[in-house]
Design a protein around this motif. Structure first.
Motif, PDB file in Angstrom:
ATOM      1  N   SER A   1       0.857 -10.340 -12.151  1.00  0.00           N
ATOM      2  CA  SER A   1       1.061  -9.082 -12.707  1.00  0.00           C
ATOM      3  C   SER A   1       0.695  -8.060 -11.613  1.00  0.00           C
ATOM      4  CB  SER A   1      -0.158  -8.966 -13.976  1.00  0.00           C
ATOM      5  OG  SER A   1      -1.717  -9.247 -13.193  1.00  0.00           O
ATOM      6  N   ASN A   2       0.685  -8.360 -10.533  1.00  0.00           N
ATOM      7  CA  ASN A   2       0.282  -7.476  -9.342  1.00  0.00           C
ATOM      8  C   ASN A   2       0.998  -7.589  -8.208  1.00  0.00           C
ATOM      9  OD1 ASN A   2      -2.168  -6.969  -6.748  1.00  0.00           O
ATOM     10  ND2 ASN A   2      -1.833  -5.376  -8.140  1.00  0.00           N
ATOM     11  N   ALA A   3       2.251  -8.307  -8.611  1.00  0.00           N
ATOM     12  CA  ALA A   3       3.272  -8.658  -7.616  1.00  0.00           C
ATOM     13  C   ALA A   3       4.202  -7.534  -7.100  1.00  0.00           C
ATOM     14  CB  ALA A   3       4.079  -9.726  -7.917  1.00  0.00           C
ATOM     15  N   HIS A   4       4.114  -6.522  -7.670  1.00  0.00           N
ATOM     16  CA  HIS A   4       4.889  -5.333  -7.598  1.00  0.00           C
ATOM     17  C   HIS A   4       4.172  -4.451  -6.672  1.00  0.00           C
ATOM     18  CE1 HIS A   4       2.134  -3.940 -10.725  1.00  0.00           C
ATOM     19  NE2 HIS A   4       2.363  -2.788 -10.124  1.00  0.00           N
ATOM     20  N   VAL A   5       3.068  -4.606  -5.888  1.00  0.00           N
ATOM     21  CA  VAL A   5       2.231  -4.073  -5.047  1.00  0.00           C
ATOM     22  C   VAL A   5       1.852  -4.578  -4.044  1.00  0.00           C
ATOM     23  CG1 VAL A   5      -0.039  -2.808  -4.622  1.00  0.00           C
ATOM     24  CG2 VAL A   5       1.019  -2.916  -7.036  1.00  0.00           C
ATOM     25  N   LEU A   6       2.270  -3.777  -2.810  1.00  0.00           N
ATOM     26  CA  LEU A   6       1.957  -4.519  -1.519  1.00  0.00           C
ATOM     27  C   LEU A   6       0.861  -3.482  -1.008  1.00  0.00           C
ATOM     28  CD1 LEU A   6       5.312  -5.807   0.072  1.00  0.00           C
ATOM     29  CD2 LEU A   6       3.362  -6.910  -0.651  1.00  0.00           C
ATOM     30  N   GLN A   7       0.062  -3.957  -0.093  1.00  0.00           N
ATOM     31  CA  GLN A   7      -1.038  -3.111   0.640  1.00  0.00           C
ATOM     32  C   GLN A   7      -0.870  -3.211   2.154  1.00  0.00           C
ATOM     33  OE1 GLN A   7      -5.091  -4.693   0.304  1.00  0.00           O
ATOM     34  NE2 GLN A   7      -5.244  -2.956  -0.949  1.00  0.00           N
ATOM     35  N   ILE A   8      -1.050  -2.056   2.923  1.00  0.00           N
ATOM     36  CA  ILE A   8      -1.356  -1.826   4.263  1.00  0.00           C
ATOM     37  C   ILE A   8      -2.751  -2.606   4.569  1.00  0.00           C
ATOM     38  CG2 ILE A   8      -1.491  -0.466   6.202  1.00  0.00           C
ATOM     39  CD1 ILE A   8       0.596   1.495   4.761  1.00  0.00           C
ATOM     40  N   GLN A   9      -2.766  -3.663   5.350  1.00  0.00           N
ATOM     41  CA  GLN A   9      -4.040  -4.258   5.524  1.00  0.00           C
ATOM     42  C   GLN A   9      -4.379  -4.229   7.004  1.00  0.00           C
ATOM     43  OE1 GLN A   9      -3.710  -7.982   3.532  1.00  0.00           O
ATOM     44  NE2 GLN A   9      -3.975  -7.251   1.565  1.00  0.00           N
ATOM     45  N   GLY A  10      -3.911  -3.437   7.628  1.00  0.00           N
ATOM     46  CA  GLY A  10      -3.900  -3.338   9.243  1.00  0.00           C
ATOM     47  C   GLY A  10      -2.900  -2.540   9.976  1.00  0.00           C
ATOM     48  N   LEU A  11      -3.536  -1.713  10.818  1.00  0.00           N
ATOM     49  CA  LEU A  11      -2.768  -0.783  11.539  1.00  0.00           C
ATOM     50  C   LEU A  11      -3.386  -0.668  12.732  1.00  0.00           C
ATOM     51  CD1 LEU A  11      -0.306   1.195  11.821  1.00  0.00           C
ATOM     52  CD2 LEU A  11      -1.624   2.875  11.038  1.00  0.00           C
ATOM     53  N   ALA A  12      -2.495  -0.778  13.958  1.00  0.00           N
ATOM     54  CA  ALA A  12      -3.164  -0.814  15.330  1.00  0.00           C
ATOM     55  C   ALA A  12      -1.965   0.010  16.328  1.00  0.00           C
ATOM     56  CB  ALA A  12      -3.526  -1.953  15.921  1.00  0.00           C
ATOM     57  N   VAL A  13      -2.499   0.943  17.120  1.00  0.00           N
ATOM     58  CA  VAL A  13      -1.675   1.566  17.930  1.00  0.00           C
ATOM     59  C   VAL A  13      -2.267   1.411  19.704  1.00  0.00           C
ATOM     60  CG1 VAL A  13      -0.420   3.475  19.022  1.00  0.00           C
ATOM     61  CG2 VAL A  13      -0.325   2.846  16.330  1.00  0.00           C
ATOM     62  N   ALA A  14      -1.693   0.915  20.366  1.00  0.00           N
ATOM     63  CA  ALA A  14      -2.218   0.886  21.649  1.00  0.00           C
ATOM     64  C   ALA A  14      -2.705   2.210  22.119  1.00  0.00           C
ATOM     65  CB  ALA A  14      -1.433   0.174  22.766  1.00  0.00           C
ATOM     66  N   ASP A  15      -3.729   2.325  23.038  1.00  0.00           N
ATOM     67  CA  ASP A  15      -4.113   3.750  23.648  1.00  0.00           C
ATOM     68  C   ASP A  15      -2.918   4.419  24.305  1.00  0.00           C
ATOM     69  OD1 ASP A  15      -6.682   3.331  22.553  1.00  0.00           O
ATOM     70  OD2 ASP A  15      -7.572   2.833  24.357  1.00  0.00           O
ATOM     71  N   GLU A  16      -2.490   3.592  25.108  1.00  0.00           N
ATOM     72  CA  GLU A  16      -1.303   4.318  25.936  1.00  0.00           C
ATOM     73  C   GLU A  16      -0.177   4.900  25.052  1.00  0.00           C
ATOM     74  OE1 GLU A  16      -0.193  -0.092  26.335  1.00  0.00           O
ATOM     75  OE2 GLU A  16      -1.885   1.028  26.233  1.00  0.00           O
ATOM     76  N   ALA A  17      -0.056   4.420  23.870  1.00  0.00           N
ATOM     77  CA  ALA A  17       1.139   4.832  22.796  1.00  0.00           C
ATOM     78  C   ALA A  17       0.652   5.762  21.882  1.00  0.00           C
ATOM     79  CB  ALA A  17       1.645   3.691  22.269  1.00  0.00           C
ATOM     80  N   ARG A  18      -0.477   6.224  21.768  1.00  0.00           N
ATOM     81  CA  ARG A  18      -1.036   7.015  20.717  1.00  0.00           C
ATOM     82  C   ARG A  18      -0.600   8.399  20.927  1.00  0.00           C
ATOM     83  NH1 ARG A  18      -6.303   5.343  17.999  1.00  0.00           N
ATOM     84  NH2 ARG A  18      -6.401   3.048  18.368  1.00  0.00           N
TER      85      ARG A  18
END
Length: 159
Positions: A72-89
């Motif tokens: 019943s929840n298959a139509h939802v995806l969730q962002i469960q992590g995001l990371a960017v290297a310091d030099e790319a910020r």
């Protein structure tokens, strides 16, 4: 830094992703202890990650996965992590990863994309809001981090 490309992760990315995860860990965005051990496991598979690569190096990632195993929840995806290297910020990479995640979620048939962000992480909250996410709930003082209680902010958007 050259323009990064974004692609689905492969098993060979594990070491680079683990290093990035350890280098970017902070209580600004993490509620669990610093990462150790393998990056991929039975709950965190390569296909759940989009990887940003520049000059042959991994400089960021975003993880999207189902928030629950319920049909019943298959139509939802969730962002469960995001990371960017310091030099790319500061170069729009986080924004590019969020947009790529939304496109990937659409391609997987999702109608909604959600996430959880710590209340004190103002830069992340502003970025998510600028990409169409709205606050849908707040769990006050849900976590105790570095001696302070921190809200868990639930955000989402329609795809």
């Amino acid at each position: 830094m050259p323009e990064p490309s974004i692609r689905v992760a492969v098993a060979g990315d594990e070491e680079a992703l683990a290093l990035l995860d350890r280098a970017t860990w902070s209580t600004l965005h993490a509620v669990s202890p610093p990462p150790q051990g393998p990056f991929f496991d039975e709950r965190h598979v390569p296909g759940d990650y989009l990887v940003a690569e520049a000059d042959g190096r991994v400089v960021g990632y975003i993880r999207i996965a189902r928030p629950t195993p319920l049909a019943s929840n298959a139509h939802v995806l969730q962002i469960q992590g995001l990371a960017v290297a310091d030099e790319a910020r500061g170069q729009g990479l986080g924004r590019a990863l969020i947009r790529a995640a939304a496109e990937e979620a659409r391609s997987r048939g999702a109608r909604r994309l959600t996430l959880r962000v710590l209340g004190h992480n103002a830069p992340a909250r502003a970025l998510y809001e600028s990409e169409g996410f709205a606050v849908e709930g707040v769990q006050p003082e849900e976590f105790l981090l570095d001696g302070a209680y921190v809200d868990d902010v639930l955000m989402g958007r329609t795809l």
